[in-house]
Design a protein around this motif. Structure first.
Motif, mmCIF file in Angstrom:
data_model
loop_
_atom_site.group_PDB
_atom_site.id
_atom_site.type_symbol
_atom_site.label_atom_id
_atom_site.label_comp_id
_atom_site.label_asym_id
_atom_site.label_seq_id
_atom_site.Cartn_x
_atom_site.Cartn_y
_atom_site.Cartn_z
ATOM 1 N N LEU A 1 -64.576 55.105 31.967
ATOM 2 C CA LEU A 1 -63.600 55.728 32.554
ATOM 3 C C LEU A 1 -63.031 57.059 33.024
ATOM 4 O O LEU A 1 -62.750 57.938 34.541
ATOM 5 N N GLY A 2 -62.585 57.524 32.154
ATOM 6 C CA GLY A 2 -62.400 58.854 32.000
ATOM 7 C C GLY A 2 -63.129 60.216 32.606
ATOM 8 O O GLY A 2 -63.105 61.283 32.892
ATOM 9 N N TRP A 3 -64.952 60.110 32.165
ATOM 10 C CA TRP A 3 -65.632 60.979 32.597
ATOM 11 C C TRP A 3 -65.946 60.410 33.765
ATOM 12 O O TRP A 3 -66.295 61.956 34.616
ATOM 13 N N ILE A 4 -65.891 59.390 34.430
ATOM 14 C CA ILE A 4 -65.940 59.929 35.823
ATOM 15 C C ILE A 4 -64.611 60.257 36.440
ATOM 16 O O ILE A 4 -65.232 60.447 37.690
ATOM 17 N N LEU A 5 -63.803 60.168 36.062
ATOM 18 C CA LEU A 5 -62.853 60.752 36.886
ATOM 19 C C LEU A 5 -62.559 61.913 36.834
ATOM 20 O O LEU A 5 -62.628 62.938 37.216
ATOM 21 N N ARG B 1 -60.254 60.445 40.486
ATOM 22 C CA ARG B 1 -59.489 60.110 40.407
ATOM 23 C C ARG B 1 -58.206 60.071 41.192
ATOM 24 O O ARG B 1 -57.013 60.185 40.939
ATOM 25 N N SER B 2 -58.522 61.009 42.044
ATOM 26 C CA SER B 2 -56.769 60.240 42.956
ATOM 27 C C SER B 2 -56.482 58.550 43.560
ATOM 28 O O SER B 2 -55.260 58.995 43.467
ATOM 29 N N ILE B 3 -57.705 58.295 43.593
ATOM 30 C CA ILE B 3 -57.064 56.532 43.570
ATOM 31 C C ILE B 3 -56.459 56.022 42.315
ATOM 32 O O ILE B 3 -55.616 55.655 42.227
ATOM 33 N N ILE B 4 -56.994 56.177 41.210
ATOM 34 C CA ILE B 4 -57.138 55.526 39.336
ATOM 35 C C ILE B 4 -56.154 56.541 39.055
ATOM 36 O O ILE B 4 -55.961 55.730 38.058
ATOM 37 N N GLU B 5 -56.354 57.443 39.313
ATOM 38 C CA GLU B 5 -55.050 57.785 37.973
ATOM 39 C C GLU B 5 -53.881 57.933 37.984
ATOM 40 O O GLU B 5 -52.993 56.906 37.383
ATOM 41 N N SER C 1 -58.611 64.716 30.025
ATOM 42 C CA SER C 1 -58.091 65.867 30.309
ATOM 43 C C SER C 1 -59.393 66.976 29.391
ATOM 44 O O SER C 1 -59.177 68.095 30.062
ATOM 45 N N GLY C 2 -60.000 66.277 29.014
ATOM 46 C CA GLY C 2 -60.786 67.079 28.243
ATOM 47 C C GLY C 2 -61.943 67.403 28.960
ATOM 48 O O GLY C 2 -62.217 68.731 28.905
ATOM 49 N N ILE C 3 -63.079 66.876 29.824
ATOM 50 C CA ILE C 3 -63.885 67.216 30.461
ATOM 51 C C ILE C 3 -62.824 67.649 32.048
ATOM 52 O O ILE C 3 -63.516 69.271 32.228
ATOM 53 N N VAL C 4 -61.831 68.065 32.240
ATOM 54 C CA VAL C 4 -61.421 68.962 32.761
ATOM 55 C C VAL C 4 -61.355 70.395 32.469
ATOM 56 O O VAL C 4 -61.244 70.738 33.136
ATOM 57 N N ALA D 1 -64.881 67.972 25.040
ATOM 58 C CA ALA D 1 -64.427 67.131 25.898
ATOM 59 C C ALA D 1 -64.413 66.154 24.128
ATOM 60 O O ALA D 1 -62.837 66.021 23.937
ATOM 61 N N LEU D 2 -64.547 66.625 23.049
ATOM 62 C CA LEU D 2 -65.021 65.956 21.905
ATOM 63 C C LEU D 2 -63.683 66.082 21.301
ATOM 64 O O LEU D 2 -63.352 64.665 20.962
ATOM 65 N N PRO D 3 -63.088 66.686 21.433
ATOM 66 C CA PRO D 3 -61.434 66.756 20.374
ATOM 67 C C PRO D 3 -60.513 66.529 20.782
ATOM 68 O O PRO D 3 -59.866 65.205 20.334
ATOM 69 N N GLN D 4 -60.424 66.452 22.491
ATOM 70 C CA GLN D 4 -59.413 65.281 23.269
ATOM 71 C C GLN D 4 -59.567 64.190 22.828
ATOM 72 O O GLN D 4 -58.937 62.945 23.277
ATOM 73 N N ILE D 5 -61.435 63.526 23.481
ATOM 74 C CA ILE D 5 -61.701 61.788 23.358
ATOM 75 C C ILE D 5 -60.745 61.789 21.966
ATOM 76 O O ILE D 5 -60.868 60.516 21.576
ATOM 77 N N ILE D 6 -61.418 62.288 20.315
ATOM 78 C CA ILE D 6 -60.831 61.838 19.745
ATOM 79 C C ILE D 6 -59.242 61.716 19.472
ATOM 80 O O ILE D 6 -59.109 60.611 18.965
#
Length: 264
Positions: free
Chosen positions: A92-96, A103-107, A154-157, A186-191
């Motif tokens: 879901l984070g990847w999609i957003l 993102r504006s709808i789900i966040e 956050s990692g993707i953005v 993005a991996l550091p934020q994901i972990i």
């Protein structure tokens, strides 16, 4: 002084202060048991004994299970909840992160879920899913996936667009950009999100196991507290804390192994 020596010294000081308070202050053991009483519970709940006055009968552990069996049952629930929450949260984070409209709808709903305390909706989950493991796992899932989703987002953005443009300029395909640029960035934020989510799961485990939580270390902590068996409650808290700390250290090692550039 080495880090390990400092940690050991601080632990011994804490243990000494605890022992002095229980030995010299005359505090009621129901309020604060001694370290020795807690240690006895840790040993007693993992062994079998013969109750006085009941010849030929043997009781093992507490509430019909050894302490390690309570812990193992809880680890199974947390494992399923954390894995499911992490998989859904990363997806879901990847999609957003790739869609500003989504993102504006789900966040806002993610922020809503993150703000809810587990005790606030455990009753509703029991009505929907019953008092078995299903409601407990759903509760742990809900404790994990919003945090993992936000961290992944956050990692993707935060990925610098210049890196992606540079990779395209050098002839990288979309798959190569994904593998060599986006995932490592993005991996550091994901972990970190998985670490935080796992901590949230442990924080919610007592609420999850309040109803029909035996076997379960959180359920045992709750029941022993209601029975004023404070030494057993503290023993359960210590086991929960040490287990959570061990898992967090394993995740930290995973982070250092696969993201060695962080902080350098």
């Amino acid at each position: 002084m080495p880090k390990r020596a400092i940690q050991l010294a601080s632990f011994l000081i804490l243990l000494t202060v605890w022992w002095l308070i229980t030995s010299l202050s005359g505090v009621d053991p129901v309020v604060l048991p001694s370290p020795g009483a807690v240690l006895e519970q840790l040993i007693f709940t993992n062994t079998c004994s013969m109750p006085t006055g009941v010849p030929g009968r043997t009781e093992c552990g507490v509430q019909g299970y050894y302490l390690w069996q309570h812990l193992f049952a809880t680890l199974q629930r947390i494992g399923v909840g954390v894995v499911a929450g992490s998989v859904v949260g990363i997806a879901l984070g990847w999609i957003l992160g790739r869609s500003t409209s989504a993102r504006s709808i789900i966040e806002p709903y993610l922020s809503f879920l993150r703000a809810l305390p587990p005790l606030g909706y455990i009753g509703l989950l029991i009505v929907w899913f019953g008092i078995g493991d299903q409601s407990k796992i759903v509760l742990l899932f809900l404790a994990v996936f919003p945090t993992v989703t936000v961290s992944t987002l956050s990692g993707i953005v935060a990925i610098k667009r210049d890196w992606i443009r540079a990779a395209k300029t050098l002839g990288a395909s979309e798959l190569q950009i994904l593998r060599r640029v986006i995932i490592p960035a993005a991996l550091p934020q994901i972990i970190n999100g998985i670490r935080l989510g796992t901590g949230m799961a442990w924080a919610a485990i007592v609420a999850a196991e309040m109803n029909d939580g035996i076997p379960g270390i959180g359920g045992l902590a709750y029941i022993s507290g209601t029975q004023l068996d404070t030494s057993l409650t503290i023993a359960c808290i210590i086991v929960i804390g040490l287990t959570a700390l061990t898992i967090d250290q394993l995740l930290l090692r995973f982070e250092r192994r696969f993201t060695p550039w962080v902080g350098k």
